[in-house]
Design a protein around this motif. Structure first.
Motif, PDB file in Angstrom:
ATOM      1  N   SER A  49       7.673  12.686  -0.551  1.00 32.42           N
ATOM      2  CA  SER A  49       7.489  13.104  -1.940  1.00 32.42           C
ATOM      3  C   SER A  49       7.565  14.618  -2.075  1.00 32.42           C
ATOM      4  N   LEU A 253       7.035  10.071 -10.428  1.00 29.69           N
ATOM      5  CA  LEU A 253       6.351  10.025  -9.144  1.00 29.69           C
ATOM      6  C   LEU A 253       4.882   9.699  -9.389  1.00 29.69           C
ATOM      7  N   GLN A 258       0.114  12.939  -5.728  1.00 33.70           N
ATOM      8  CA  GLN A 258       1.310  13.671  -6.140  1.00 33.70           C
ATOM      9  C   GLN A 258       0.970  15.055  -6.689  1.00 33.70           C
ATOM     10  N   CYS A 294      11.519   9.364  -5.623  1.00 33.39           N
ATOM     11  CA  CYS A 294      11.298   9.131  -4.196  1.00 33.39           C
ATOM     12  C   CYS A 294      11.159   7.629  -4.013  1.00 33.39           C
TER      13      CYS A 294
END
Length: 438
Positions: A49, A253, A258, A294
């Protein structure tokens, strides 16, 4: 793409730094020159990520970015990208063929020094990036840092995203030992950024970094409070940065981690592109992260019902994924689709996973624990959970889930990389026979 040029064991014969450097020379690759424009990302979880975010940021800042990550989800080209897009088959096969020929020549002089697949793919990616004129390289380390081939780049800028108890026979039995192994990715004079999760290891890292003449930094210390609202439709993150001001991001994401990965990506990008004015970064970040992706990392695939998958395969990664999945599905019906590789900490992961679900459908991942054996482990860990079906593969697990859930529900596929890849392929209409999991 099914690879045809490289057929190597997963690991080479012992520590491979010398043979990788030797092969790079035969390929005409100047690792020192490549390293000067490389950023290396190591860590147990979150590398992919962070690399995706950093690639997007540097691309929106105007650079041509070559990104090397591993493993892939279901297509090998995912490992080698230029500005976020997988390279085409022809370019990748040509680079791999060049490396395969060099390995064959090397065997004639060094018959007892066998290459592993990561060493070869790393060099193939570098060769391709050189051929494609990439101005910046974002390189994800393989295992650790001390003996990882990516250490040969001696990149002046690196990051340690996180540490978990992984590959302990090689890296060490504690998080501290693993963190210090990963620190060796950096050369003397290098700069290493560390994620929020390494605060407990900060003193040890700082002490060893000083001895190695490596500068370590904790970017989260220059960010103020973080707010995050994660929904199936998108993830809103708001950060306050000492120099850039307020940063608002809407991204696909997912997951609470994150925000931590974003802090690292922003810090790495702003160091690499110190010519970009601080006032420009909030807009650039918002634009870049809107399109960042991702695959397989808390990825939501819309449908009737939708599918949420994650590739996490360590207890900490599974806990982060299942916590995020529980938050994302709090207002909808959800069923766990579960498959696991036989060589993982199955009971450790089940203890993290199962309390969040009342219903589960069990399948067998590629080279995974047979579904009936996994079902027995599930019953032993959480006897009260409802096992709705025990299936042979991802196709049948998805079919069973669709029969059990309303259209507005969510199927949650967790348990590991191979399982997530198979579920994603099946959900998007690809044949499981076409997957390249080698």
């Amino acid at each position: 793409m099914k690879r045809t040029s490289l057929s190597l064991p997963r690991f080479g014969q012992g520590i491979g730094l010398a043979r990788t450097a030797r092969l790079a020379g035969q390929l005409g690759l100047d690792l020192s020159a490549l390293g000067k424009r490389a950023i290396v990302i190591t860590g147990s979880n979150g590398k992919g990520s962070t690399a995706s975010m950093l690639t997007a940021l540097l691309g929106f800042a105007g650079e041509r970015v070559g990104t090397f990550t591993s493993p892939h989800l279901f297509r090998f080209n995912e490992r080698v990208r230029i500005n976020g897009e997988p390279v085409d088959d022809a370019a990748l096969l040509a680079a791999e063929a060049r490396v395969a020929a060099a390995i064959e020549r090397d065997r004639q002089n060094h018959p007892d020094d066998g290459f592993g697949e990561f060493e070869a793919w790393f060099l193939a990616a570098l060769y391709l990036f050189e051929a494609e004129g990439c101005e910046r390289l974002v390189i994800e380390a393989g295992i650790g840092g001390r003996y990882d081939p990516t250490r040969l780049l001696q990149a002046p800028l690196a990051a340690i995203v996180s540490v978990d108890l992984e590959h302990t026979a090689l890296l060490g039995a504690t998080r501290r030992e693993i963190a210090l192994d990963k620190l060796d990715i950096a050369p003397p004079g290098g700069r290493v950024l560390v994620g929020r999760g390494l605060e407990a290891e900060w003193d040890s890292l700082a002490t060893v970094a000083a001895l190695k003449r490596v500068r370590i930094e904790a970017p989260h210390r220059v960010f103020g409070p973080v707010t995050s609202e994660d929904r199936l439709s998108g993830h809103s993150i708001t950060l306050q940065h000492d120099g850039m001001g307020l940063i608002r991001v809407e991204t696909g994401l997912h997951g609470a981690k994150q925000a931590d990965n974003l802090e690292l990506a922003i810090a790495l990008a702003s160091i690499a592109r110190d010519d970009v004015a601080p006032s420009r970064w909030p807009g650039l970040i918002a634009d870049a992260l809107a399109s960042a992706r991702c695959e397989g990392r808390l990825e939501v695939l819309p449908g009737s019902p939708s599918l949420l998958i994650d590739v996490g395969h360590t207890p900490d990664a599974v806990e982060a994924a299942v916590t995020a999945a529980a938050e994302l599905t709090r207002d909808v019906a959800a069923i766990l689709l579960l498959g696991m590789s036989h060589d993982k900490d199955i009971d450790g992961m089940l203890l993290r996973l199962l309390p969040h679900f009342d219903r589960v459908i069990i399948g067998q991942a590629y080279k995974g624990l047979p579904s009936d054996q996994l079902a027995a482990r599930v019953r032993a860990v959480r006897p009260e959970i409802a096992i709705l079906d025990v299936c042979d593969d991802a196709d049948h697990a998805l079919e069973a889930g669709r029969r059990q859930l309303p259209a507005e529900g969510v199927l949650v596929g967790l348990g590991g990389l191979f399982w997530a890849g198979a579920l994603r392929a099946s959900f998007t209409g690809q044949s499981l026979d076409a997957l390249d999991f080698s």
